[in-house]
Write an enzyme that holds these catalytic residues in place. Structure first.
Site, PDB file in Angstrom:
ATOM      1  N   SER A 138       1.155  -1.521  -0.016  1.00 37.60           N
ATOM      2  CA  SER A 138      -0.280  -0.456  -0.111  1.00 37.60           C
ATOM      3  C   SER A 138       1.095   1.322   0.050  1.00 37.60           C
ATOM      4  CB  SER A 138      -1.337   0.269   1.119  1.00 37.60           C
ATOM      5  OG  SER A 138      -1.819   1.286   1.535  1.00 37.60           O
ATOM      6  N   TYR A 152      -1.177  -0.501  10.231  1.00 38.64           N
ATOM      7  CA  TYR A 152      -1.315  -1.558   8.994  1.00 38.64           C
ATOM      8  C   TYR A 152      -0.553  -0.389   8.194  1.00 38.64           C
ATOM      9  CZ  TYR A 152      -4.174  -1.182   4.494  1.00 38.64           C
ATOM     10  OH  TYR A 152      -3.548  -1.774   2.682  1.00 38.64           O
TER      11      TYR A 152
HETATM   12  P1  NAP Z   1     -11.140  -5.947   0.812  1.00 36.51           P
HETATM   13  O1  NAP Z   1     -11.973  -4.602   0.556  1.00 36.51           O
HETATM   14  O2  NAP Z   1     -11.392  -5.248   2.969  1.00 36.51           O
HETATM   15  O3  NAP Z   1     -10.736  -7.260   1.269  1.00 36.51           O
HETATM   16  C1  NAP Z   1     -10.704  -7.585   2.044  1.00 36.51           C
HETATM   17  C2  NAP Z   1     -10.142  -9.455   1.484  1.00 36.51           C
HETATM   18  O4  NAP Z   1      -9.375  -9.966   2.451  1.00 36.51           O
HETATM   19  C3  NAP Z   1     -12.042 -10.187   1.954  1.00 36.51           C
HETATM   20  O5  NAP Z   1     -11.756 -10.943   0.489  1.00 36.51           O
HETATM   21  C4  NAP Z   1     -11.405 -10.706   2.874  1.00 36.51           C
HETATM   22  O6  NAP Z   1     -12.184 -12.278   2.985  1.00 36.51           O
HETATM   23  C5  NAP Z   1      -9.944 -11.068   3.066  1.00 36.51           C
HETATM   24  N1  NAP Z   1      -9.604 -11.646   3.708  1.00 36.51           N
HETATM   25  C6  NAP Z   1      -9.527 -10.768   4.778  1.00 36.51           C
HETATM   26  N2  NAP Z   1      -8.529 -11.086   6.428  1.00 36.51           N
HETATM   27  C7  NAP Z   1      -7.856 -13.001   5.844  1.00 36.51           C
HETATM   28  C8  NAP Z   1      -7.985 -13.534   6.391  1.00 36.51           C
HETATM   29  N3  NAP Z   1      -6.869 -13.284   7.447  1.00 36.51           N
HETATM   30  N4  NAP Z   1      -7.479 -14.304   5.708  1.00 36.51           N
HETATM   31  C9  NAP Z   1      -8.262 -14.968   4.651  1.00 36.51           C
HETATM   32  N5  NAP Z   1      -8.889 -13.790   4.104  1.00 36.51           N
HETATM   33  C10 NAP Z   1      -8.951 -12.825   4.302  1.00 36.51           C
HETATM   34  O7  NAP Z   1      -9.549  -5.348   0.905  1.00 36.51           O
HETATM   35  P2  NAP Z   1      -8.969  -4.453  -0.364  1.00 36.51           P
HETATM   36  O8  NAP Z   1      -9.281  -3.005  -0.594  1.00 36.51           O
HETATM   37  O9  NAP Z   1      -9.578  -5.234  -1.943  1.00 36.51           O
HETATM   38  O10 NAP Z   1      -7.545  -4.627  -0.360  1.00 36.51           O
HETATM   39  C11 NAP Z   1      -7.272  -5.430  -0.680  1.00 36.51           C
HETATM   40  C12 NAP Z   1      -5.764  -5.691  -0.593  1.00 36.51           C
HETATM   41  O11 NAP Z   1      -5.230  -4.167  -0.765  1.00 36.51           O
HETATM   42  C13 NAP Z   1      -5.186  -5.697   0.858  1.00 36.51           C
HETATM   43  O12 NAP Z   1      -4.285  -5.960   1.201  1.00 36.51           O
HETATM   44  C14 NAP Z   1      -4.959  -4.373   1.629  1.00 36.51           C
HETATM   45  O13 NAP Z   1      -4.016  -3.803   2.270  1.00 36.51           O
HETATM   46  C15 NAP Z   1      -4.442  -3.893  -0.443  1.00 36.51           C
HETATM   47  N6  NAP Z   1      -4.735  -1.864  -0.290  1.00 36.51           N
HETATM   48  C16 NAP Z   1      -6.267  -1.424  -0.301  1.00 36.51           C
HETATM   49  C17 NAP Z   1      -6.407  -0.330  -0.657  1.00 36.51           C
HETATM   50  C18 NAP Z   1      -8.127   0.302  -0.319  1.00 36.51           C
HETATM   51  O14 NAP Z   1      -7.847   1.574  -1.319  1.00 36.51           O
HETATM   52  N7  NAP Z   1      -8.773  -0.547  -0.508  1.00 36.51           N
HETATM   53  C19 NAP Z   1      -5.322   0.159  -0.996  1.00 36.51           C
HETATM   54  C20 NAP Z   1      -3.891  -0.274  -0.819  1.00 36.51           C
HETATM   55  C21 NAP Z   1      -3.748  -1.485  -0.408  1.00 36.51           C
HETATM   56  P3  NAP Z   1     -14.072 -12.107   3.162  1.00 36.51           P
HETATM   57  O15 NAP Z   1     -14.694 -11.386   2.353  1.00 36.51           O
HETATM   58  O16 NAP Z   1     -13.989 -13.454   3.818  1.00 36.51           O
HETATM   59  O17 NAP Z   1     -14.077 -10.914   4.482  1.00 36.51           O
END
Ligand code: NAP
Length: 223
Positions: A138, A152
């Site tokens: 991130s 985080y």
């Molecule tokens: P999200 O929409 O909140 O989705 C999170 C995903 O992770 C879901 O599929 C969830 O499963 C799964 N998950 C959470 N804890 C888990 C565990 N212990 N074991 C297995 N699966 C788990 O997240 P996102 O925004 O797409 O983010 C995805 C990645 O991108 C993350 O690493 C995040 O830090 C990174 N990121 C996001 C952003 C942003 O602005 N969104 C920016 C930079 C980086 P369930 O559906 O079953 O809950």
């Protein structure tokens, strides 16, 4: 070579977009999730409707025994993994470091860091003909997320270092390890952090004047 990819956290957001995109590129996909079986099933069904191959596997990737079961399931159901997208991650409610408990810090580090190490380990031990790993970090790793989520941000800093170290460690095995550092992306993660419309609030400070889309990050991961 038959390409087989695991996308951790593939049920929603960036992971779901990545799973669907990679399926269109001919990958057989394992969609991992922790609790949202319905959303994971929808991703798998959509891939199958478009002629692709996918399975959904529940596993908490912060738990070693779950990770081992997850990879064994892929071995038996899809074959030997060739690609890994370490994507599962969590954000906990906004808070200053002065308020953080050990339980909170450890939950973030176990989910966002330990899981990536464990999945890398299991993947590398199967990639005897080479492969590729993408770790989703991130922009928080370089910004630090003050007054919001320093835990985080620190977890993502660890992912940058894991990526550098591991890429050098396994380069001679023909395994590439890269990381993608998205900025503000429109997913449900911000609601988990206590501010569902966070991207809307800060969008004027983003050069594009909008948040990124999960599909845009998916294309970057696929590249
Ligand atoms: P999200 O929409 O909140 O989705 C999170 C995903 O992770 C879901 O599929 C969830 O499963 C799964 N998950 C959470 N804890 C888990 C565990 N212990 N074991 C297995 N699966 C788990 O997240 P996102 O925004 O797409 O983010 C995805 C990645 O991108 C993350 O690493 C995040 O830090 C990174 N990121 C996001 C952003 C942003 O602005 N969104 C920016 C930079 C980086 P369930 O559906 O079953 O809950």
């Amino acid at each position: 070579m038959n390409s087989i990819v695991l996308v951790t956290g593939g049920s929603r957001g960036i992971g779901a977009a990545t799973a669907k995109y990679l399926a269109t590129q001919g990958y057989s996909v394992c969609v991992n999730y922790i609790s949202n079986e319905i959303e994971a099933s929808k991703v798998v069904e959509q891939i199958k409707e478009n002629g692709g191959t996918a399975i959904a596997v529940q596993a908490d990737v912060s738990h070693e025994e779950d990770v081992i079961r997850l990879f064994n399931t892929i071995d038996h159901s899809l074959g030997r993994i060739t690609h890994l997208v370490n994507n599962a991650g969590i954000l906990l409610p906004q808070m200053r470091v002065s308020e953080m408990t050990a339980d909170r810090i450890n939950k973030v580090l176990m989910t966002n860091v330990t899981s990536y190490f464990l999945c890398c380990r299991e993947a590398i031990n199967r990639m005897n003909k080479g492969g590729a790993i993408v770790n989703v970090s991130s922009a928080a790793a370089r910004l630090g997320s003050p007054c919001e989520y320093v835990d985080y941000a620190a977890s993502k800093g660890a992912i940058d270092t894991l990526t550098t170290g591991l890429s050098l460690e396994v380069a001679n095995k023909n395994i590439r390890v890269n990381c993608v550092r998205p900025g503000f992306i429109e997913t449900g993660m911000h609601a988990d952090g206590g501010e569902a419309n966070r991207v809307e609030r800060i969008k004027s400070s983003i050069p594009l004047k909008r948040g990124g889309k999960p599909e845009e990050v998916a294309a970057c991961i696929a590249f």
